[in-house]
Write an enzyme that holds these catalytic residues in place. Structure first.
Site: not given
Ligand code: FES
Ligand code: FES
Lengths: 168, 729
Positions: B469, B471, B513, B618, B621, B690, B693
């Site tokens: 999305i 991400t 992810a 991961l 960028k 994560g 957020e």
């Protein structure tokens, strides 16, 4: 209603419902879905295209008003494998995330750089004579009609600076 | 075939540190970038489906009563109109994230103003729009419904309640204490792509091209809503124009498109109009939050309290989890937390980016700033002193937690040492202030599956119904597979967003992810094992790089080893004991410099920096871009974003992008982000947590705290618009 116009260098003859916007003509009738619909109200810039070299919101204008005009959409600026310098810079600088506002940003930036080289000042331009400097502030001001909810703004500014640097 | 793995113990092997290809972590460009910048990535409402017609939805004009379509017959006769549909299966509101079943259905009764109660289908979009506008909707026997959360009936949320020690006593005995109440308004996700679906039936099989974040759940939600078997339904969502929570659960337009397509026997596209996105998708609940802090003479917290009121529609169980980080962020023996849910007839409340922490940490960090001012202590130092050794509620250990380093390193990078005193710095007409806040967000692993195929030519294909999305899923899944299989990034194809592929965690809760990445990792590990078997070597002695396998001083190409075969493996991760054994969260710190206009009270963010720790990064960028996005949401929460509800009927008064003010380019300075090196063995075998957020969880407080530093004005009623700032100056 019959309308003849040139889109990305190709002549098009359209006969559409007179209520059809330029944006919907592109997306629904010509298969050119690169121009995005974010609001349909002239509030987001996702639908930005160039008409006779100037950036406009394609959702705010009816296609039948563009008889004889030359329209450039994102599809006319470059293709995968043949990217324009701005498109390339957007990829390298991560000037997007979801990518939905991106064609509008790139069309807008393409026209915006021309406005600067033509010597048009903006609200934040210090010196009204001569060409405005491509500061982050100047770019942000001129690109504020193109919303990005993913908020790639810092990267968009960087991409435009890089691409313009290569050009000039 | 399947490599199933349950996360029951720390994954200490840290194999990604040793992979020779070196892709994971690198700041690689998104592989789908060239499509996105040329307008050739296909979003939901852009598929060229033969024979497609258009549906436009119609809303309820009030919040109660039986729906009557007064001039239905006349509208049906309008040019091009194919159907006016008010089917029992239409959704009252979207499904919540991970609901896995249909939400409340039925367009016969209005529950909120803006509820989508019918769909008008016509040959042309212009015809459908005109007909939808012409449909007269009346509500019979409507009542006056509660729309104001301040006065509506409330339900206490027992599960969220905590009463540990004696907070009242701690407040009484405290050397310093703060007891303040803040409010935050409702927020809208406002993704740039409006919700849209194209439905097409082939007999009893439905294909839905939609814009959704969590396809395996969405398929069950949609099939439940329609009353068809999930096997009959395929959802395609390869590109999503932003979600931010609003596309977690199946939404009204998908069900309407499916019903309409069946009825007219043609594929139907239904796209919500922008005002409908505001009125009928999801809002973040407004909150009223009371924070109590008790501290000793050295600024050590002896007690803390956090009580919140949020709201939702009747029948919805979701309650904005405001307290989520308050349970563990700071020490303090005496703790009291409570929540209550007010029932109001406003549009549904659900997940908007970082439900809970986005506003919960923000308010808490405002209160912490108030305490620091009262003590006369550097706000960074106050936080440093109150980092708990263990989870203060459960006594569990934390997994990795570089909170202290984030505070110190962020302060250093930003130049916090040059912080002015309150109302001390002025440049012309502008008052300059610095502010900071902590960042915290819970970390979650979800069940996820992916198939990886190593082809005879030595390329890899990753397949899962995971979504991207914005991400960076396309990028990171390719990087993980490339590293594990020793392939350059462009020798890996990633296929996403199709429910015929193995079901993934979906994108939400910042878990995408790590969860889907782990499934890819597991599949690749199984492929490595099979390669090693063929070579009769120990898998750990196998080095894979650039399509070559090196072992025992030999080197052979993958295609040579495969000898015309392909190897396909399914990776399947399940959360396990590590979710409960330790407290897992991500941490960070924000620093902001603002200029507040002395005459108007207008605030400009001049600089903003974030330092974050979220386990293994991961892709440096795309991870940074996620943080930029979160921090910008923070700028919006601090200064401009507010859904305004009409007090009479609860309708959204500012239901468009001109009046709901998301930050524009000129509102956002060149933000800076640092990502700390970290590995979290408790999280998953990638050691990643994560990050989608974390950038928003407290960010707004750094700005409002800076406004205080500049002006001495404490705005406790978000957003800090100029009228509120100037009133205190
Ligand atoms: S779609 Fe045209 S400005 Fe938003
Ligand atoms: S890239 Fe998603 S809105 Fe700009």
């Amino acid at each position: 209603m019959e309308t003849n116009l040139t889109i990305n260098g190709t002549e098009q003859r359209l006969d559409l419902d007179p209520r059809t916007t330029l944006l919907d003509a592109l997306r629904h009738h010509l298969g050119l879905t690169g121009s995005k619909k974010g609001c349909d109200h002239g509030q987001c810039g996702a639908c930005t295209v160039m008409v006779n070299g100037r950036r406009i919101n394609a959702c705010l204008t009816l296609v039948c008003m563009h008889d004889g005009d030359e329209v450039t959409t994102i599809e006319g600026l470059g293709q995968p494998g043949n990217l324009s310098p701005l498109q390339e810079a957007f990829v390298n600088e991560d000037g997007f995330q979801c990518g939905y506002c991106t064609p509008g940003q790139i069309c807008s930036a393409t026209a915006m750089l021309k406005e600067i080289s033509d010597g048009w000042p903006s609200h934040v331009t210090d010196d009204l004579d001569g060409k405005a400097k491509l500061t982050a502030e100047e770019i942000s001001e001129r690109m504020s009609g193109n919303l990005c909810r993913c908020s790639a703004y810092p990267n968009i500014v960087e991409a435009i600076r890089k691409a313009a640097g290569e050009n000039t | 075939m399947t490599e199933q793995f349950k996360m029951d113990a720390p994954a200490t092997a840290r194999r990604l540190d040793d992979m020779a290809q070196g892709l994971v972590g690198a700041p690689l460009d998104r592989p789908e970038g060239p499509l996105k910048v040329t307008g050739t990535a296909t979003y939901a409402n852009e598929w060229q489906v033969r024979g497609m017609v258009h549906g436009v939805m119609v809303r309820a004009p009030d919040n109660s009563g039986r729906v009557v379509l007064a001039n239905c017959d006349a509208v049906e006769k309008m040019p091009g109109v194919l159907a006016v549909i008010q089917d029992d299966r239409l959704l009252r509101n979207p499904a919540q994230g991970t609901a896995n079943k249909a939400p409340i259905q039925g367009p016969q009764h209005a529950a909120y103003l803006g509820q989508l109660i019918a769909v008008v289908v016509a040959e042309g979009f212009e015809q459908a729009r005109h007909a939808a506008q012409s449909l007269q909707v009346q509500l019979e026997n409507g009542e006056v419904m509660p729309v104001d959360p301040a006065t509506a009936a409330v339900e206490p949320q027992e599960a969220k309640t905590l009463d540990q020690g004696d907070l009242d006593g701690a407040m009484k005995d405290a050397a310093f204490s703060v007891d303040v109440t803040y409010t935050t308004p409702s927020h809208s996700s406002s993704p740039m792509e409006p919700h849209a679906s194209i439905a097409s039936w082939q007999g009893d099989d439905l294909t839905l091209r939609g814009s959704y974040q969590m396809l395996k759940y969405n398929r069950n939600e949609l099939s439940d809503a329609l009353g068809i078997h999930p096997d009959r339904l395929r959802i395609l969502s390869p590109y999503v124009g932003g979600g931010f929570g609003s596309k977690l659960g199946i939404a009204p337009e998908a069900v309407a498109a499916a019903i309409a397509a069946k009825k007219v026997g043609r594929p139907v596209s239904v796209a919500l109009q922008r005002p409908q996105v505001y009125e009928a998708t999801m809002r973040r609940s407004e909150t009223t939050q009371r924070v109590r802090l008790a501290a000793d003479a050295e600024g050590r917290l002896t007690g803390l309290g956090h009580d919140a009121r949020v709201s939702n529609l009747p029948g919805e169980t979701f309650a904005e989890p405001v307290l989520q980080a308050s349970y563990f962020l700071y020490a303090g023996e005496n703790r009291k937390m409570s929540m209550e849910l007010a029932r109001v007839h406003r549009l549904c409340a659900g997940s908007v980016r970082a439900p809970g922490e986005a506003v919960g940490v923000t308010v808490f960090e405002g209160a912490m700033d108030e305490l620091a001012v009262q003590i006369g202590m550097d706000p960074v130092e106050l936080r440093r002193r109150n980092i708990p050794e263990k989870d203060p509620e459960s006594g569990k250990e934390f997994s990795s937690r570089r909170f202290l380093e984030a505070l110190d390193s962020g302060a250093e990078t930003f130049g916090w040492a040059n912080r002015p005193g309150v109302k001390e710095r002025r440049e012309g007409e502008w008052l300059i202030g610095y502010g900071m806040a902590s960042a915290a967000r819970v970390n979650v692993l979800m069940e996820s599956q992916a198939r990886v195929t190593l082809t005879p030519e030595g390329r890899a294909r990753v397949e899962t119904d995971m979504t991207d999305i914005g991400t960076g899923t396309y990028a990171i899944l390719g990087q993980i597979a490339g590293d594990m299989l020793g392939l350059p990034r462009d020798a890996v194809d990633v296929v996403l967003g199709d429910t015929t592929l193995p079901p993934a965690s979906g994108s939400g809760g910042s878990w995408g992810a790590a969860s889907s990445g782990t499934s890819v990792y597991l599949a690749c590990e199984a492929i490595r094992k099979q390669l090693a078997e063929r070579l009769e070597v120990d898998e750990n002695d196998l080095t894979l790089k650039d399509g070559m396998a090196t072992f025992d001083n030999q080197a052979r190409s993958l295609s040579d080893i495969l000898n015309g075969d392909q190897i396909a493996k399914l990776g399947h991760v399940l959360p396990g004991d590590t979710s409960e054994a330790v407290r897992q969260a991500t941490f960070g710190a924000y620093f902001a410099e603002v200029a507040v206009h002395a005459a108007s009270g207008e605030t400009r963010v001049r600089r903003m920096h974030g330092t974050f720790a979220a386990g293994r990064i991961l892709n440096a960028k795309t991870a940074r871009s996620q943080c930029l996005g979160g921090m910008t949401f923070g700028i919006g929460i601090a200064l401009t974003e507010e859904m305004a509800f009409d007090p009479r009927d609860g309708h959204v008064a500012n239901h468009n992008l001109a009046e709901y003010h998301i930050p524009v380019n000129a509102d956002v300075p060149q933000l800076t982000v640092d990502l700390l090196e970290e590995r979290d063995d408790w999280a998953n075998p990638l050691q990643a947590k994560g990050i989608g957020e974390l950038g928003i969880c407290g960010a707004a407080a750094a700005i409002t705290n800076a406004i205080y530093n500049a002006t001495g004005v404490r705005v406790r009623d978000y957003p800090a618009t100029l009228d509120k700032v100037i009133a205190g100056m």
